[in-house]
Design an enzyme around this catalytic site. Structure first.
Site, PDB file in Angstrom:
ATOM      1  N   CYS A  80       6.917  -3.216   3.375  1.00 26.77           N
ATOM      2  CA  CYS A  80       7.361  -4.144   4.419  1.00 26.77           C
ATOM      3  C   CYS A  80       7.207  -5.600   3.949  1.00 26.77           C
ATOM      4  O   CYS A  80       7.945  -6.028   3.075  1.00 26.77           O
ATOM      5  CB  CYS A  80       6.626  -3.841   5.721  1.00 26.77           C
ATOM      6  SG  CYS A  80       7.548  -4.405   7.148  1.00 26.77           S
TER       7      CYS A  80
ATOM      8  N   GLU B 204       1.781   4.001   5.339  1.00 32.71           N
ATOM      9  CA  GLU B 204       0.335   4.160   5.612  1.00 32.71           C
ATOM     10  C   GLU B 204       0.064   4.503   7.066  1.00 32.71           C
ATOM     11  O   GLU B 204      -1.052   4.850   7.427  1.00 32.71           O
ATOM     12  CB  GLU B 204      -0.421   2.885   5.192  1.00 32.71           C
ATOM     13  CG  GLU B 204      -0.345   1.706   6.148  1.00 32.71           C
ATOM     14  CD  GLU B 204       0.998   0.975   6.148  1.00 32.71           C
ATOM     15  OE1 GLU B 204       1.959   1.442   5.506  1.00 32.71           O
ATOM     16  OE2 GLU B 204       1.088  -0.067   6.836  1.00 32.71           O
TER      17      GLU B 204
ATOM     18  N   HIS C 276       6.434   1.476   6.751  1.00 37.87           N
ATOM     19  CA  HIS C 276       4.969   1.551   6.648  1.00 37.87           C
ATOM     20  C   HIS C 276       4.508   2.987   6.377  1.00 37.87           C
ATOM     21  O   HIS C 276       4.133   3.694   7.323  1.00 37.87           O
ATOM     22  CB  HIS C 276       4.331   1.086   7.966  1.00 37.87           C
ATOM     23  CG  HIS C 276       4.365  -0.392   8.170  1.00 37.87           C
ATOM     24  ND1 HIS C 276       3.286  -1.213   7.931  1.00 37.87           N
ATOM     25  CD2 HIS C 276       5.362  -1.208   8.578  1.00 37.87           C
ATOM     26  CE1 HIS C 276       3.606  -2.468   8.193  1.00 37.87           C
ATOM     27  NE2 HIS C 276       4.871  -2.490   8.593  1.00 37.87           N
TER      28      HIS C 276
HETATM   29  N1  GLN Z   1       8.689  -9.399   9.474  1.00 37.53           N
HETATM   30  C1  GLN Z   1       7.599  -9.491   8.544  1.00 37.53           C
HETATM   31  C2  GLN Z   1       7.872 -10.534   7.479  1.00 37.53           C
HETATM   32  O1  GLN Z   1       8.960 -11.012   7.380  1.00 37.53           O
HETATM   33  C3  GLN Z   1       7.341  -8.146   7.888  1.00 37.53           C
HETATM   34  C4  GLN Z   1       6.884  -7.154   8.943  1.00 37.53           C
HETATM   35  C5  GLN Z   1       5.913  -6.137   8.458  1.00 37.53           C
HETATM   36  O2  GLN Z   1       5.359  -6.232   7.362  1.00 37.53           O
HETATM   37  N2  GLN Z   1       5.665  -5.173   9.299  1.00 37.53           N
HETATM   38  O3  GLN Z   1       7.000 -10.879   6.741  1.00 37.53           O
END
Ligand code: GLN
Length: 193
Positions: free
Chosen positions: A78, A172, A170
């Site tokens: 992410c 995890e 994610h």
């Molecule tokens: N929207 C977040 C970002 O741009 C990422 C979201 C996340 O890691 N769950 O950093």
């Protein structure tokens, strides 16, 4: 085998638990010296602008960049995917920029803050994995060295470039740690090469 989890901000504790389930000793990384002796590093989800700034403030950005260029395995999930990306649509925020991908942040819109899907990932097995998306990015463009491991709605959400692995979701946050195992194998190959 010791694998680091960048512990500046975000969902780093859950990654530690996932690594423990894979039989690895997780190491929380907050300073450059914590990187010593590691077989790999996970960059967790969170807020990529905050994590990027902390990486600069703590003198970790250059160190991790140098390791990544030398073949050290790094798994970004992410926000971690965003930090690995060479290009980020419409942003000049600090990043490692190691992976030849263009990341689009918050790519699923504000309305669809979070959602889950069953995602087929042939590289890790026949059964799909449960992928949890939270204000997730996707990969808009990949370079020639990048192997696409999974897509959703025609957008790349899991990819690998040699020692670098990036997931828009994610892994995890579920009990299925096959993707962590896949990364642990990358780390194993690295320290035995
Ligand atoms: N929207 C977040 C970002 O741009 C990422 C979201 C996340 O890691 N769950 O950093």
């Amino acid at each position: 085998m010791k694998i680091g989890v960048l512990a500046m901000q975000g969902a780093f504790r859950e990654h530690g638990k996932a690594l423990e389930s894979c039989g690895c000793g997780p190491v929380e990384v907050r300073k450059a010296e914590h990187l010593e002796g590691l077989a790999g590093l996970i960059l967790p989800g969170g807020e990529s602008t905050a994590i990027g700034k902390l990486l600069v403030d703590f003198g970790l950005l250059d160190k991790i960049q140098a390791l990544g260029r030398k073949g050290f395995p790094i798994f970004g999930t992410c926000a971690g995917l965003i930090l690995l990306a060479k290009d980020i649509v419409g942003s000049n925020q600090p990043r490692l920029g190691l992976m030849d991908i263009t990341a689009k942040r918050n790519a699923y819109g504000r309305q669809v803050d979070s959602f889950e899907i069953d995602l087929p990932v042939p590289e890790i097995g026949d059964n799909p994995i449960r992928a949890v998306f939270i204000r997730a990015p996707y990969i808009e463009k990949v370079g020639p060295e990048v192997k696409v491991l999974a897509s959703f709605q025609e957008k790349v959400i899991l990819a690998r470039q040699g020692n670098l692995l990036a997931a828009a979701f994610h892994p995890e946050l579920t009990e299925d740690f096959r993707l962590h195992k896949y990364f642990v194998n990358m780390c194993h190959d690295y320290i035995h090469s």
